[in-house]
Design an enzyme around this catalytic site. Structure first.
Site, PDB file in Angstrom:
ATOM      1  N   GLU A   9     113.748  73.335  97.169  1.00  0.00           N
ATOM      2  CA  GLU A   9     113.071  74.440  97.863  1.00  0.00           C
ATOM      3  C   GLU A   9     114.084  75.503  98.275  1.00  0.00           C
ATOM      4  O   GLU A   9     115.155  75.175  98.792  1.00  0.00           O
ATOM      5  CB  GLU A   9     112.355  73.890  99.106  1.00  0.00           C
ATOM      6  N   ARG A  99      98.548  76.820 105.496  1.00  0.00           N
ATOM      7  CA  ARG A  99      97.984  77.703 106.511  1.00  0.00           C
ATOM      8  C   ARG A  99      99.046  78.629 107.091  1.00  0.00           C
ATOM      9  O   ARG A  99      98.817  79.810 107.297  1.00  0.00           O
ATOM     10  CB  ARG A  99      97.373  76.874 107.653  1.00  0.00           C
ATOM     11  N   GLY A 100     100.232  78.075 107.374  1.00  0.00           N
ATOM     12  CA  GLY A 100     101.237  78.828 108.133  1.00  0.00           C
ATOM     13  C   GLY A 100     101.123  78.456 109.593  1.00  0.00           C
ATOM     14  O   GLY A 100     100.104  77.902 110.034  1.00  0.00           O
ATOM     15  N   GLN A 202     122.563  72.545 112.901  1.00  0.00           N
ATOM     16  CA  GLN A 202     121.262  72.405 112.245  1.00  0.00           C
ATOM     17  C   GLN A 202     120.290  71.534 113.044  1.00  0.00           C
ATOM     18  O   GLN A 202     119.088  71.688 112.933  1.00  0.00           O
ATOM     19  CB  GLN A 202     121.511  71.672 110.923  1.00  0.00           C
TER      20      GLN A 202
HETATM   21  P1  FAD Z   1      96.364  72.879 107.555  1.00  0.00           P
HETATM   22  O1  FAD Z   1      96.039  71.994 106.400  1.00  0.00           O
HETATM   23  O2  FAD Z   1      95.402  73.975 107.859  1.00  0.00           O
HETATM   24  O3  FAD Z   1      96.549  71.931 108.826  1.00  0.00           O
HETATM   25  C1  FAD Z   1      96.909  72.446 110.103  1.00  0.00           C
HETATM   26  C2  FAD Z   1      96.276  71.587 111.203  1.00  0.00           C
HETATM   27  O4  FAD Z   1      94.845  71.737 111.158  1.00  0.00           O
HETATM   28  C3  FAD Z   1      96.536  70.096 111.033  1.00  0.00           C
HETATM   29  O5  FAD Z   1      96.600  69.554 112.317  1.00  0.00           O
HETATM   30  C4  FAD Z   1      95.307  69.583 110.280  1.00  0.00           C
HETATM   31  O6  FAD Z   1      95.071  68.212 110.518  1.00  0.00           O
HETATM   32  C5  FAD Z   1      94.206  70.486 110.837  1.00  0.00           C
HETATM   33  N1  FAD Z   1      93.166  70.821 109.853  1.00  0.00           N
HETATM   34  C6  FAD Z   1      93.351  71.126 108.538  1.00  0.00           C
HETATM   35  N2  FAD Z   1      92.179  71.454 107.955  1.00  0.00           N
HETATM   36  C7  FAD Z   1      91.230  71.357 108.931  1.00  0.00           C
HETATM   37  C8  FAD Z   1      89.828  71.596 108.971  1.00  0.00           C
HETATM   38  N3  FAD Z   1      89.150  71.991 107.886  1.00  0.00           N
HETATM   39  N4  FAD Z   1      89.159  71.433 110.143  1.00  0.00           N
HETATM   40  C9  FAD Z   1      89.829  71.052 111.260  1.00  0.00           C
HETATM   41  N5  FAD Z   1      91.169  70.803 111.292  1.00  0.00           N
HETATM   42  C10 FAD Z   1      91.860  70.959 110.148  1.00  0.00           C
HETATM   43  N6  FAD Z   1     105.199  77.741 106.654  1.00  0.00           N
HETATM   44  C11 FAD Z   1     105.412  79.030 106.262  1.00  0.00           C
HETATM   45  O7  FAD Z   1     105.153  79.952 107.037  1.00  0.00           O
HETATM   46  N7  FAD Z   1     105.918  79.345 105.017  1.00  0.00           N
HETATM   47  C12 FAD Z   1     106.228  78.380 104.118  1.00  0.00           C
HETATM   48  O8  FAD Z   1     106.664  78.682 103.005  1.00  0.00           O
HETATM   49  C13 FAD Z   1     106.042  77.009 104.493  1.00  0.00           C
HETATM   50  N8  FAD Z   1     106.323  76.004 103.623  1.00  0.00           N
HETATM   51  C14 FAD Z   1     106.066  74.710 103.971  1.00  0.00           C
HETATM   52  C15 FAD Z   1     106.316  73.681 103.047  1.00  0.00           C
HETATM   53  C16 FAD Z   1     106.071  72.355 103.357  1.00  0.00           C
HETATM   54  C17 FAD Z   1     106.339  71.275 102.330  1.00  0.00           C
HETATM   55  C18 FAD Z   1     105.560  72.027 104.652  1.00  0.00           C
HETATM   56  C19 FAD Z   1     105.315  70.592 105.013  1.00  0.00           C
HETATM   57  C20 FAD Z   1     105.296  73.023 105.584  1.00  0.00           C
HETATM   58  C21 FAD Z   1     105.532  74.373 105.264  1.00  0.00           C
HETATM   59  N9  FAD Z   1     105.281  75.424 106.155  1.00  0.00           N
HETATM   60  C22 FAD Z   1     105.502  76.727 105.785  1.00  0.00           C
HETATM   61  C23 FAD Z   1     104.785  75.127 107.509  1.00  0.00           C
HETATM   62  C24 FAD Z   1     103.215  75.076 107.580  1.00  0.00           C
HETATM   63  O9  FAD Z   1     102.717  76.377 107.351  1.00  0.00           O
HETATM   64  C25 FAD Z   1     102.824  74.555 108.964  1.00  0.00           C
HETATM   65  O10 FAD Z   1     103.176  73.199 109.082  1.00  0.00           O
HETATM   66  C26 FAD Z   1     101.394  74.789 109.410  1.00  0.00           C
HETATM   67  O11 FAD Z   1     101.327  74.583 110.813  1.00  0.00           O
HETATM   68  C27 FAD Z   1     100.362  73.895 108.769  1.00  0.00           C
HETATM   69  O12 FAD Z   1     100.170  74.181 107.445  1.00  0.00           O
HETATM   70  P2  FAD Z   1      99.131  73.288 106.578  1.00  0.00           P
HETATM   71  O13 FAD Z   1      98.994  73.911 105.272  1.00  0.00           O
HETATM   72  O14 FAD Z   1      99.465  71.852 106.648  1.00  0.00           O
HETATM   73  O15 FAD Z   1      97.788  73.576 107.446  1.00  0.00           O
END
Ligand code: FAD
Length: 282
Positions: A9, A99-100, A202
């Site tokens: 990454e 989601r972010g 870090q």
């Molecule tokens: P979601 O899947 O939306 O989950 C967020 C929360 O909501 C969780 O608690 C989940 O259980 C809950 N949830 C999900 N769907 C629902 C639903 N339908 N109804 C109710 N609750 C729900 N951030 C950046 O800004 N840029 C990046 O490039 C980036 N890269 C990443 C790469 C990796 C491998 C990881 C692990 C994280 C990365 N992040 C990045 C951070 C990420 O954006 C955050 O962790 C964010 O808070 C959650 O993203 P998610 O896609 O898991 O969200």
């Protein structure tokens, strides 16, 4: 055929003046023949526009699958449609749909509430393979671990082909998540997120960004070697190598290296795991 992948990454530079350097860095990563290189989106205030450009460069000029991260928090459908069109025009075929992080105190923002809304939108747009994030220690907003598993199952049912995990340092957390996913019928491979700790500064950042707990083996190494940068670096590489060795021995289907854009770190790790990856792919 084995699903095992080794991936790296990278993050885009904060402004376009440092773009030349990232291309040089990418060439060094490409020499390690990763199965894909993923590019973060807006994380830590990095330039969003560059994500598409860099992902396109990886997919085109380096001929390695580029995975563009895409976050939807605060975005409108038009914003996302434009970004997807840009990805497509640049030959990017895989997206890590996220989601972010929400700004403090916000429950949602923009046209998308969760990553699954974004995945549905990407599916409707068409033409992309979609990956999603997962959290061995649970997501910080989740009420419990079962809720995270439900979310992963929903994403899998929507066609997600691979999960990429948040960084972690205790492999038992990863195995617990993997078992829970399997029990729930989430049959996509999971890439284990590995972030080598190579300098003392870090650590605070890792803990504040990911909330990950640090095993005693790491805290002891910190206490013992923090006065000596070279010894500290070596301890960090060794820990990552032993973590990866254990993961591969236990059938992990992906190693995803959070490279911090540092080729030397990736090379030092790869030197110690290259033949294990080959062996585990057989
Ligand atoms: P979601 O899947 O939306 O989950 C967020 C929360 O909501 C969780 O608690 C989940 O259980 C809950 N949830 C999900 N769907 C629902 C639903 N339908 N109804 C109710 N609750 C729900 N951030 C950046 O800004 N840029 C990046 O490039 C980036 N890269 C990443 C790469 C990796 C491998 C990881 C692990 C994280 C990365 N992040 C990045 C951070 C990420 O954006 C955050 O962790 C964010 O808070 C959650 O993203 P998610 O896609 O898991 O969200």
């Amino acid at each position: 055929m084995s699903n095992l992948t080794f991936s790296i990454e990278v993050f885009p530079p904060k402004d376009s003046t440092a773009v030349g350097e990232i291309y040089n860095t990418l060439e060094q990563f490409a020499a390690l023949s990763p199965d894909f290189i993923s590019v973060t989106y807006g994380a830590g205030g990095t330039a969003r526009g560059l994500s598409a450009e860099i992902s396109g460069y990886i997919s085109g000029s380096l001929a390695i699958p580029g995975v563009a991260h895409l976050t939807c928090v605060g975005a409108t459908k038009d914003n996302i449609r434009d970004t997807l069109s840009d990805f497509k025009a640049r030959g990017v075929k895989r997206i890590l749909a996220l989601r972010g992080d929400l700004p403090e105190g916000e429950a949602s923002l923009g046209d998308f509430r969760h990553a699954d809304d974004l995945i549905a939108f990407i599916n409707d747009f068409g033409g992309f393979e979609v990956y999603a994030a997962c959290y061995p220690e649970g997501h910080s907003e989740s009420k419990n671990f079962a809720a995270d598993v439900e979310v992963a199952k929903r994403k899998y049912d929507m066609g997600v082909t691979r999960f990429v995990s948040q960084l972690f340092y205790d492999n038992e957390d990863f195995y617990r998540m993997r078992d829970a996913f399997a029990a729930a019928g989430v049959n996509a491979p999971i890439s284990a997120g590995i972030m080598p700790i190579t300098n003392a500064k870090q650590i605070l950042r890792i803990v504040s960004l990911s909330g990950s707990k640090l095993p005693a083996a790491i805290t002891k190494a910190v206490a013992r070697f923090e006065h000596n940068a070279q010894a500290f670096y070596q301890a960090g590489i060794n820990y990552a190598v032993s973590q990866i060795t254990d993961l591969l021995s236990n059938g992990a289907e992906g190693i995803h290296l959070y490279s911090m854009n540092r080729p030397k770190t990736a090379e030092d790790i790869y030197r110690n795991i290259g033949s294990l990856l080959e062996g585990a792919k057989e």
